[in-house]
Design a protein around this motif. Structure first.
Motif, PDB file in Angstrom:
ATOM      1  N   GLY A 262       0.825  -1.203   0.000  1.00  0.00           N
ATOM      2  CA  GLY A 262       0.000   0.000   0.000  1.00  0.00           C
ATOM      3  C   GLY A 262       0.854   1.245   0.000  1.00  0.00           C
ATOM      4  N   PHE A 263       1.002   1.899  -1.171  1.00  0.00           N
ATOM      5  CA  PHE A 263       1.980   2.980  -1.270  1.00  0.00           C
ATOM      6  C   PHE A 263       1.432   4.308  -1.765  1.00  0.00           C
ATOM      7  CE2 PHE A 263       4.008  -1.130  -2.034  1.00  0.00           C
ATOM      8  CZ  PHE A 263       4.878  -1.171  -0.957  1.00  0.00           C
ATOM      9  N   ALA A 264       0.579   4.301  -2.754  1.00  0.00           N
ATOM     10  CA  ALA A 264       0.158   5.560  -3.382  1.00  0.00           C
ATOM     11  C   ALA A 264      -1.303   5.877  -3.080  1.00  0.00           C
ATOM     12  CB  ALA A 264       0.366   5.487  -4.892  1.00  0.00           C
ATOM     13  N   GLY A 265      -1.565   7.146  -2.759  1.00  0.00           N
ATOM     14  CA  GLY A 265      -2.941   7.579  -2.573  1.00  0.00           C
ATOM     15  C   GLY A 265      -3.705   6.748  -1.563  1.00  0.00           C
ATOM     16  N   ALA A 266      -4.848   6.222  -1.992  1.00  0.00           N
ATOM     17  CA  ALA A 266      -5.714   5.443  -1.112  1.00  0.00           C
ATOM     18  C   ALA A 266      -5.434   3.942  -1.185  1.00  0.00           C
ATOM     19  CB  ALA A 266      -7.178   5.717  -1.461  1.00  0.00           C
ATOM     20  N   ASP A 267      -4.424   3.526  -1.940  1.00  0.00           N
ATOM     21  CA  ASP A 267      -4.093   2.100  -2.050  1.00  0.00           C
ATOM     22  C   ASP A 267      -3.774   1.518  -0.676  1.00  0.00           C
ATOM     23  OD1 ASP A 267      -4.330   2.606  -4.712  1.00  0.00           O
ATOM     24  OD2 ASP A 267      -2.191   2.398  -5.176  1.00  0.00           O
ATOM     25  N   TYR A 268      -4.124   0.269  -0.474  1.00  0.00           N
ATOM     26  CA  TYR A 268      -3.832  -0.374   0.806  1.00  0.00           C
ATOM     27  C   TYR A 268      -3.742  -1.891   0.612  1.00  0.00           C
ATOM     28  CZ  TYR A 268      -8.813  -1.694   1.117  1.00  0.00           C
ATOM     29  OH  TYR A 268     -10.060  -2.222   0.889  1.00  0.00           O
ATOM     30  N   GLY A 269      -3.408  -2.588   1.688  1.00  0.00           N
ATOM     31  CA  GLY A 269      -3.307  -4.038   1.607  1.00  0.00           C
ATOM     32  C   GLY A 269      -3.008  -4.651   2.956  1.00  0.00           C
ATOM     33  N   MET A 270      -2.818  -5.965   2.958  1.00  0.00           N
ATOM     34  CA  MET A 270      -2.557  -6.689   4.196  1.00  0.00           C
ATOM     35  C   MET A 270      -1.512  -7.770   3.946  1.00  0.00           C
ATOM     36  SD  MET A 270      -5.891  -6.833   3.025  1.00  0.00           S
ATOM     37  CE  MET A 270      -7.490  -6.097   3.358  1.00  0.00           C
ATOM     38  N   LEU A 271      -0.743  -8.044   4.978  1.00  0.00           N
ATOM     39  CA  LEU A 271       0.268  -9.095   4.955  1.00  0.00           C
ATOM     40  C   LEU A 271       0.062 -10.015   6.154  1.00  0.00           C
ATOM     41  CD1 LEU A 271       3.454  -6.972   4.235  1.00  0.00           C
ATOM     42  CD2 LEU A 271       2.767  -8.931   2.843  1.00  0.00           C
ATOM     43  N   ILE A 272       0.282 -11.312   5.949  1.00  0.00           N
ATOM     44  CA  ILE A 272       0.312 -12.260   7.066  1.00  0.00           C
ATOM     45  C   ILE A 272       1.470 -13.227   6.863  1.00  0.00           C
ATOM     46  CG2 ILE A 272      -2.167 -12.165   7.503  1.00  0.00           C
ATOM     47  CD1 ILE A 272      -2.367 -14.949   6.143  1.00  0.00           C
ATOM     48  N   LYS A 273       1.990 -13.716   7.965  1.00  0.00           N
ATOM     49  CA  LYS A 273       3.017 -14.748   7.934  1.00  0.00           C
ATOM     50  C   LYS A 273       2.351 -16.084   8.209  1.00  0.00           C
ATOM     51  CE  LYS A 273       7.113 -16.413  10.396  1.00  0.00           C
ATOM     52  NZ  LYS A 273       7.988 -16.188  11.586  1.00  0.00           N
ATOM     53  N   LEU A 274       2.643 -17.076   7.366  1.00  0.00           N
ATOM     54  CA  LEU A 274       2.074 -18.406   7.554  1.00  0.00           C
ATOM     55  C   LEU A 274       3.044 -19.261   8.356  1.00  0.00           C
ATOM     56  CD1 LEU A 274       0.645 -19.151   3.994  1.00  0.00           C
ATOM     57  CD2 LEU A 274      -0.591 -18.330   6.005  1.00  0.00           C
ATOM     58  N   GLU A 275       2.589 -19.791   9.440  1.00  0.00           N
ATOM     59  CA  GLU A 275       3.437 -20.619  10.287  1.00  0.00           C
ATOM     60  C   GLU A 275       3.466 -22.058   9.780  1.00  0.00           C
ATOM     61  OE1 GLU A 275       5.309 -19.392  12.488  1.00  0.00           O
ATOM     62  OE2 GLU A 275       4.429 -17.397  12.751  1.00  0.00           O
ATOM     63  N   GLY A 276       4.653 -22.552   9.497  1.00  0.00           N
ATOM     64  CA  GLY A 276       4.825 -23.946   9.106  1.00  0.00           C
ATOM     65  C   GLY A 276       4.244 -24.336   7.776  1.00  0.00           C
ATOM     66  N   ALA A 277       4.050 -23.367   6.875  1.00  0.00           N
ATOM     67  CA  ALA A 277       3.454 -23.670   5.570  1.00  0.00           C
ATOM     68  C   ALA A 277       4.509 -23.612   4.473  1.00  0.00           C
ATOM     69  CB  ALA A 277       2.343 -22.680   5.259  1.00  0.00           C
ATOM     70  N   ASN A 278       4.438 -24.563   3.545  1.00  0.00           N
ATOM     71  CA  ASN A 278       5.311 -24.553   2.377  1.00  0.00           C
ATOM     72  C   ASN A 278       4.657 -23.753   1.264  1.00  0.00           C
ATOM     73  OD1 ASN A 278       7.296 -26.285   3.532  1.00  0.00           O
ATOM     74  ND2 ASN A 278       5.996 -28.054   3.071  1.00  0.00           N
ATOM     75  N   LEU A 279       5.447 -22.975   0.554  1.00  0.00           N
ATOM     76  CA  LEU A 279       4.911 -22.139  -0.515  1.00  0.00           C
ATOM     77  C   LEU A 279       4.147 -22.972  -1.536  1.00  0.00           C
ATOM     78  CD1 LEU A 279       4.705 -19.396  -1.918  1.00  0.00           C
ATOM     79  CD2 LEU A 279       6.934 -19.857  -2.975  1.00  0.00           C
ATOM     80  N   GLU A 280       4.677 -24.148  -1.859  1.00  0.00           N
ATOM     81  CA  GLU A 280       4.052 -25.004  -2.867  1.00  0.00           C
ATOM     82  C   GLU A 280       2.662 -25.476  -2.456  1.00  0.00           C
ATOM     83  OE1 GLU A 280       6.994 -25.295  -1.571  1.00  0.00           O
ATOM     84  OE2 GLU A 280       8.470 -25.186  -3.195  1.00  0.00           O
ATOM     85  N   ASP A 281       2.400 -25.519  -1.145  1.00  0.00           N
ATOM     86  CA  ASP A 281       1.128 -26.057  -0.648  1.00  0.00           C
ATOM     87  C   ASP A 281       0.101 -24.979  -0.289  1.00  0.00           C
ATOM     88  OD1 ASP A 281       2.317 -28.588  -0.820  1.00  0.00           O
ATOM     89  OD2 ASP A 281       3.128 -28.421   1.210  1.00  0.00           O
ATOM     90  N   VAL A 282       0.467 -23.729  -0.432  1.00  0.00           N
ATOM     91  CA  VAL A 282      -0.430 -22.641  -0.029  1.00  0.00           C
ATOM     92  C   VAL A 282      -1.646 -22.580  -0.958  1.00  0.00           C
ATOM     93  CG1 VAL A 282      -0.673 -20.146   0.225  1.00  0.00           C
ATOM     94  CG2 VAL A 282       1.418 -21.280   0.989  1.00  0.00           C
ATOM     95  N   SER A 283      -2.821 -22.476  -0.353  1.00  0.00           N
ATOM     96  CA  SER A 283      -4.059 -22.323  -1.121  1.00  0.00           C
ATOM     97  C   SER A 283      -4.980 -21.376  -0.380  1.00  0.00           C
ATOM     98  CB  SER A 283      -4.755 -23.678  -1.305  1.00  0.00           C
ATOM     99  OG  SER A 283      -5.333 -24.107  -0.083  1.00  0.00           O
ATOM    100  N   THR A 284      -6.031 -20.950  -1.028  1.00  0.00           N
ATOM    101  CA  THR A 284      -6.967 -20.011  -0.413  1.00  0.00           C
ATOM    102  C   THR A 284      -7.797 -20.650   0.689  1.00  0.00           C
ATOM    103  OG1 THR A 284      -8.598 -20.494  -2.140  1.00  0.00           O
ATOM    104  CG2 THR A 284      -7.137 -18.611  -2.507  1.00  0.00           C
ATOM    105  N   GLU A 285      -7.664 -21.953   0.869  1.00  0.00           N
ATOM    106  CA  GLU A 285      -8.448 -22.651   1.890  1.00  0.00           C
ATOM    107  C   GLU A 285      -7.752 -22.668   3.241  1.00  0.00           C
ATOM    108  OE1 GLU A 285     -11.487 -23.513   1.041  1.00  0.00           O
ATOM    109  OE2 GLU A 285     -10.976 -22.728  -0.935  1.00  0.00           O
TER     110      GLU A 285
END
Length: 243
Positions: free
Chosen positions: A121-144
């Motif tokens: 979130g850098f310009a104007g009204a732009d925004y966002g969120m970040l989270i750290k996943l504990e014990g998760a492999n990038l290859e296995d990440v899903s929206t579930e």
């Protein structure tokens, strides 16, 4: 990395010393364009992940919607931030757009590195969120996965007052929802996996999982990423009052 930077400075120095009083302005401009192109190529090499990184993630990169990139620390490479010399690319290579797949700061910029923190979130009204996943492999990440479900189902606001509220809500302090902290910036850890939702109005809205593969000697981060979901381009009604 240092040798490439030194070569960049050498090209600029040589180009200046090569200019003589007898050169016409047209010739000087042509020479400037040539040196600028050479400098751009060197900067792309500075931003490229190492060959070993690409080899290590070759199988992962063979999958669709994946990539490998480098983020440079802004305080070191962005002349606008440090008041000294840096890369000519806008933002000093310290930003990344997963939509444009570019380190140049501009429309649809999603992730940045400054003062040891990753941010969104850098310009104007732009925004966002970040989270750290504990014990998760990038290859296995899903929206579930827990925590990602909220990010995946989150509906971007459409009025500027609401966007400002969300900026504060997910700012440096962040907010906790069902035991999970969602923040606009996080301290990166090598080997850790993160998920980002970046909302850039009139440009892009993406959900991305990424892993900090390693940190280089200059403080830059090598990051492997995969796009989880791309949303319709968010529009912002700037004169709409918050409800």
């Amino acid at each position: 990395m240092k040798s490439i930077i030194a070569a960049t400075l050498f090209i600029v120095t040589c180009s200046l010393s090569a200019f003589s009083q007898g050169d016409s302005r047209t010739e000087l401009l042509k020479e400037l364009e040539t040196k600028r192109a050479e400098l751009g190529k060197l900067e792309l090499r500075v931003l490229e992940p190492a060959t070993e990184d690409r080899e290590a993630y070759a199988q992962f990169l063979a999958q669709p919607d994946t990539g490998l990139m480098r983020l440079l620390p802004r305080e070191k490479y962005d002349s606008h931030a440090n008041g000294k010399s840096g890369l000519t690319i806008r933002g000093g290579g310290s930003y990344y757009s997963f939509t444009r797949q570019s380190n140049e700061y501009g429309r649809a910029t999603d992730l940045g590195l400054q003062q040891g923190n990753l941010s969104v979130g850098f310009a104007g009204a732009d925004y966002g969120m970040l989270i750290k996943l504990e014990g998760a492999n990038l290859e296995d990440v899903s929206t579930e996965l827990p925590g990602i479900t909220f990010l995946a189902k989150y509906a971007a606001v459409s009025s500027e007052p609401d966007a400002r509220i969300e900026q504060r809500r997910f700012g440096s302090a962040g907010t906790v929802i069902e035991g999970i902290s969602y923040k606009g910036n996080l301290r990166p850890e090598v080997g850790a996996t993160y998920v980002l939702r970046s909302i850039a109005f009139e440009a892009s809205d993406v959900l991305v999982a990424f892993k900090v593969v390693r940190q280089d000697t200059d403080g830059s981060l090598i990051i492997a990423w995969k796009l989880l979901k791309k949303y319709p381009k968010p529009e912002l009604n700037r004169n709409t009052a918050s409800r």
